[in-house]
Design an enzyme around this catalytic site. Sequence first.
Site, PDB file in Angstrom:
ATOM      1  N   VAL A   1     -14.160  12.820  -5.852  1.00 59.98           N
ATOM      2  CA  VAL A   1     -13.495  11.785  -5.040  1.00 59.98           C
ATOM      3  C   VAL A   1     -12.210  11.274  -5.685  1.00 59.98           C
ATOM      4  CG1 VAL A   1     -15.553  10.944  -3.842  1.00 59.98           C
ATOM      5  CG2 VAL A   1     -14.818   9.814  -5.946  1.00 59.98           C
ATOM      6  N   LYS A   2     -11.988  11.603  -6.952  1.00 59.55           N
ATOM      7  CA  LYS A   2     -10.784  11.111  -7.637  1.00 59.55           C
ATOM      8  C   LYS A   2      -9.577  11.993  -7.265  1.00 59.55           C
ATOM      9  CE  LYS A   2     -13.597   8.107  -9.319  1.00 59.55           C
ATOM     10  NZ  LYS A   2     -14.197   7.981 -10.631  1.00 59.55           N
ATOM     11  N   HIS A   3      -8.387  11.668  -7.803  1.00 64.02           N
ATOM     12  CA  HIS A   3      -7.167  12.358  -7.369  1.00 64.02           C
ATOM     13  C   HIS A   3      -7.186  13.849  -7.658  1.00 64.02           C
ATOM     14  CE1 HIS A   3      -5.896   8.200  -7.550  1.00 64.02           C
ATOM     15  NE2 HIS A   3      -4.813   8.503  -6.858  1.00 64.02           N
TER      16      HIS A   3
END
Length: 383
Positions: A184-186
């Site tokens: 879910v992170k960049h």
Amino acid sequence: MHKPDFLPYGRQSIDDDDVAAVVSALRSDWLTTGPMVPRFEEAVASACGVEHAVAVSSGTAALHAAMNAIGIGRGDEVIVPAMTFVATANAVVYCGGRPVFADVDPTTLLISPSSVERLIGPRTKAVVAVDYAGQPCDYDALRVLTSPRSLKLVADACHAIGGSDRDRPVGSLADVSTFSFHPVKHVTTGEGGAVVTGDAEIAAKARVFRNHGITTDHRQREREGSWFYEMVDLGFNYRITDFQCALGISQLAKLGVWVARRRQLAARYDEALRTIPGVQPLAIRPGAAHAYHLYVVRVAPRAGTDRATVYSRLRASGIGVNVHYVPVHLHPFYRREFGTGPGLCPVAEAAYEEILSLPMFPGMADGDVDRVVNTLVRVLPEA
Ligand SMILES: *Cc1c(COP(=O)(O)O)cnc(C)c1O
């Protein structure tokens, strides 16, 4: 559960280049620590404008390694914000320390420097700031508190890679910063994380910590025989694999484009929400360039409808909203082990009743933002 038209709050972007990079690493001689690890570390360090990056198996491992590297031990207090993921505080506990929960600013939900100042005591060793939602904290204000007292300033920057403060990149703003490469992170490596610092000693400690506390000094090995190694401290197996780092290198090359897209989506939300009473985006600090891991709004309760109702109506309409976070000091573990509870951080507790994370990821179309906003308008009660 996931209907085809369900819009999640976050989602990875994987393209053919990413797939090719992983396949090529799988076909090489190295599965775990190989040439991709230092290459990924150089790419992360360069994206952050600092000298050292140490890649590890998760963002949580990065926080643990950072706490260990700055010397947190039994009886030490570390000030952390109440509004964060549990891992921020847990890393302090792993090292035998006590997390002391600071309240947040009501408009940004970033750690409040005045709350930090009130909590500094004789046992305080460090302050961890969390770049909540992707907005860098006011590290200059925090430094005014930490520097004169020789406290370490740590950035849990798991939300904020690609952000900056007055043109200084996230990763260069604290003594040591941590990143997560969860999907879910960049930028993702599946699971993964990094410790980033300008301090050679902190970086060296993190390297040893991720490999059982074993030193890898090759000059020493040459002297003693190549079979020889020494375990100098208690460490863990927090290594990341070569094929994960191959994915990370490929992903990181797209960070700039992705952050720009996240900012476009945020601007579209800002514009559309301006005319909707009772739905308030978080404020942006002057000088901060937000990386928008999350797009968080506060939904003011009205007409008997609270955030929980809005949340379930949106989910039922295929909009995958979420709530970040339950304030850490309200979790049963912290109440039981550290005697925390309601009333400790009133601003974070009040915010928790109203916050909603709307879908935000670079693969979203403009039309997805419009759909979220239109659905939100439909499920809100009449003003
Ligand atoms: C994601 C996250 C972590 C933990 O990272 P993992 O890679 O899931 O271990 C820690 N702190 C914050 C603020 C996060 O968002």
